[in-house]
Design a protein around this motif. Structure first.
Motif, PDB file in Angstrom:
ATOM      1  N   GLY A  76       0.814  -1.193   0.000  1.00  0.00           N
ATOM      2  CA  GLY A  76       0.000   0.000   0.000  1.00  0.00           C
ATOM      3  C   GLY A  76       0.851   1.246   0.000  1.00  0.00           C
ATOM      4  N   VAL A  77       0.318   2.301  -0.548  1.00  0.00           N
ATOM      5  CA  VAL A  77       1.013   3.581  -0.591  1.00  0.00           C
ATOM      6  C   VAL A  77       0.744   4.362   0.687  1.00  0.00           C
ATOM      7  CG1 VAL A  77       1.197   5.758  -1.831  1.00  0.00           C
ATOM      8  CG2 VAL A  77       0.955   3.645  -3.097  1.00  0.00           C
ATOM      9  N   VAL A  78      -0.518   4.333   1.134  1.00  0.00           N
ATOM     10  CA  VAL A  78      -0.909   5.071   2.338  1.00  0.00           C
ATOM     11  C   VAL A  78      -1.017   4.062   3.489  1.00  0.00           C
ATOM     12  CG1 VAL A  78      -2.572   6.698   3.315  1.00  0.00           C
ATOM     13  CG2 VAL A  78      -2.218   6.615   0.863  1.00  0.00           C
ATOM     14  N   THR A  79       0.115   3.695   4.048  1.00  0.00           N
ATOM     15  CA  THR A  79       0.120   2.673   5.089  1.00  0.00           C
ATOM     16  C   THR A  79      -0.045   3.254   6.484  1.00  0.00           C
ATOM     17  OG1 THR A  79       2.530   2.774   5.156  1.00  0.00           O
ATOM     18  CG2 THR A  79       1.542   1.081   3.760  1.00  0.00           C
ATOM     19  N   LYS A  80       0.267   4.526   6.670  1.00  0.00           N
ATOM     20  CA  LYS A  80       0.195   5.141   7.994  1.00  0.00           C
ATOM     21  C   LYS A  80      -0.998   6.094   8.072  1.00  0.00           C
ATOM     22  CE  LYS A  80       5.175   5.025   8.599  1.00  0.00           C
ATOM     23  NZ  LYS A  80       6.374   5.826   8.761  1.00  0.00           N
ATOM     24  N   PRO A  81      -1.627   6.164   9.242  1.00  0.00           N
ATOM     25  CA  PRO A  81      -2.752   7.089   9.388  1.00  0.00           C
ATOM     26  C   PRO A  81      -2.338   8.554   9.250  1.00  0.00           C
ATOM     27  CG  PRO A  81      -2.301   5.959  11.466  1.00  0.00           C
ATOM     28  CD  PRO A  81      -1.431   5.344  10.427  1.00  0.00           C
ATOM     29  N   GLY A 114      -9.178  -2.958   5.954  1.00  0.00           N
ATOM     30  CA  GLY A 114      -7.753  -2.923   5.663  1.00  0.00           C
ATOM     31  C   GLY A 114      -7.422  -2.364   4.298  1.00  0.00           C
ATOM     32  N   LYS A 115      -8.408  -1.734   3.616  1.00  0.00           N
ATOM     33  CA  LYS A 115      -8.199  -1.279   2.243  1.00  0.00           C
ATOM     34  C   LYS A 115      -8.475   0.202   2.016  1.00  0.00           C
ATOM     35  CE  LYS A 115      -9.250  -5.746   0.222  1.00  0.00           C
ATOM     36  NZ  LYS A 115     -10.085  -6.488  -0.709  1.00  0.00           N
ATOM     37  N   VAL A 116      -9.386   0.777   2.796  1.00  0.00           N
ATOM     38  CA  VAL A 116      -9.816   2.158   2.544  1.00  0.00           C
ATOM     39  C   VAL A 116      -9.759   2.950   3.847  1.00  0.00           C
ATOM     40  CG1 VAL A 116     -11.724   3.624   1.798  1.00  0.00           C
ATOM     41  CG2 VAL A 116     -11.312   1.463   0.638  1.00  0.00           C
ATOM     42  N   TRP A 117      -9.121   4.106   3.787  1.00  0.00           N
ATOM     43  CA  TRP A 117      -9.106   5.023   4.923  1.00  0.00           C
ATOM     44  C   TRP A 117     -10.357   5.880   4.865  1.00  0.00           C
ATOM     45  CZ3 TRP A 117      -5.857   4.470   8.801  1.00  0.00           C
ATOM     46  CH2 TRP A 117      -4.614   3.860   8.578  1.00  0.00           C
ATOM     47  N   LYS A 133      -4.153   1.259  -1.157  1.00  0.00           N
ATOM     48  CA  LYS A 133      -3.236   0.667  -2.132  1.00  0.00           C
ATOM     49  C   LYS A 133      -2.527   1.701  -2.986  1.00  0.00           C
ATOM     50  CE  LYS A 133      -4.883  -1.385  -5.773  1.00  0.00           C
ATOM     51  NZ  LYS A 133      -5.507  -2.328  -6.712  1.00  0.00           N
ATOM     52  N   ASP A 134      -3.277   2.700  -3.485  1.00  0.00           N
ATOM     53  CA  ASP A 134      -2.686   3.635  -4.443  1.00  0.00           C
ATOM     54  C   ASP A 134      -2.991   5.104  -4.154  1.00  0.00           C
ATOM     55  OD1 ASP A 134      -5.347   3.600  -5.058  1.00  0.00           O
ATOM     56  OD2 ASP A 134      -5.096   3.027  -7.153  1.00  0.00           O
TER      57      ASP A 134
END
Length: 147
Positions: A76-81, A114-117, A133-134
């Motif tokens: 994933g690209v955005v792994t951290k909050p 686990g996929k969308v913030w 992911k992107d």
């Protein structure tokens, strides 16, 4: 006698076909020494190699676990909050102004499946959905509060 000539002709055609296939195999093997006949390319490489302008219908999302790709699976690209927080701030600031983005802070963050913030403003007047992911902005919603 006709039958013998026919068999010789068929053998000649089969021999030529096999020769062409073998020569093509070695020709492409020399051009691509890493045997990467199928590899993902960027839109810019696509435009340069085919001489046509990139359009959405020419693009496809490849499965990173498929045999055609050599990349490892992307976590994933955005792994951290914190990253999702900053992205949502800049999206809101760009769309509705910096004053609104500052008033909407602090945001509430949650990760869906686990996929969308999902980022919600403090007064729940704005919601931003960011794909992990992107980093694609899936949805941006702003509600006008009735006072």
């Amino acid at each position: 006698m006709n039958r013998t000539k026919l068999i010789k002709f068929i053998c000649l055609i089969i021999g030529i076909a096999i020769g062409v296939l073998v020569s093509l195999y070695f020709y492409y093997k020399e051009r691509d020494p890493h045997n990467q006949y199928f590899k993902p390319v960027s839109a810019k490489e696509y435009e340069e190699s085919y001489g046509i302008q990139f359009r959405q219908e020419h693009y496809y999302d490849c499965d990173t676990t498929s045999i055609a790709t050599t990349r490892k699976e992307i976590k994933g690209v955005v792994t951290k909050p914190q990253t999702a927080y900053k992205i949502s701030y800049y999206v809101l600031a760009d769309k509705y102004g910096e004053d609104y983005a500052n008033k909407a802070q602090p945001f509430k963050l949650s990760l869906i499946n686990g996929k969308v913030w999902k980022i919600i403003s403090k007064d729940t007047s704005a919601i931003v959905y960011i794909q992990k992911k992107d980093a694609r902005i899936l949805k941006l919603t702003k509600y006008d509060k009735i006072k």
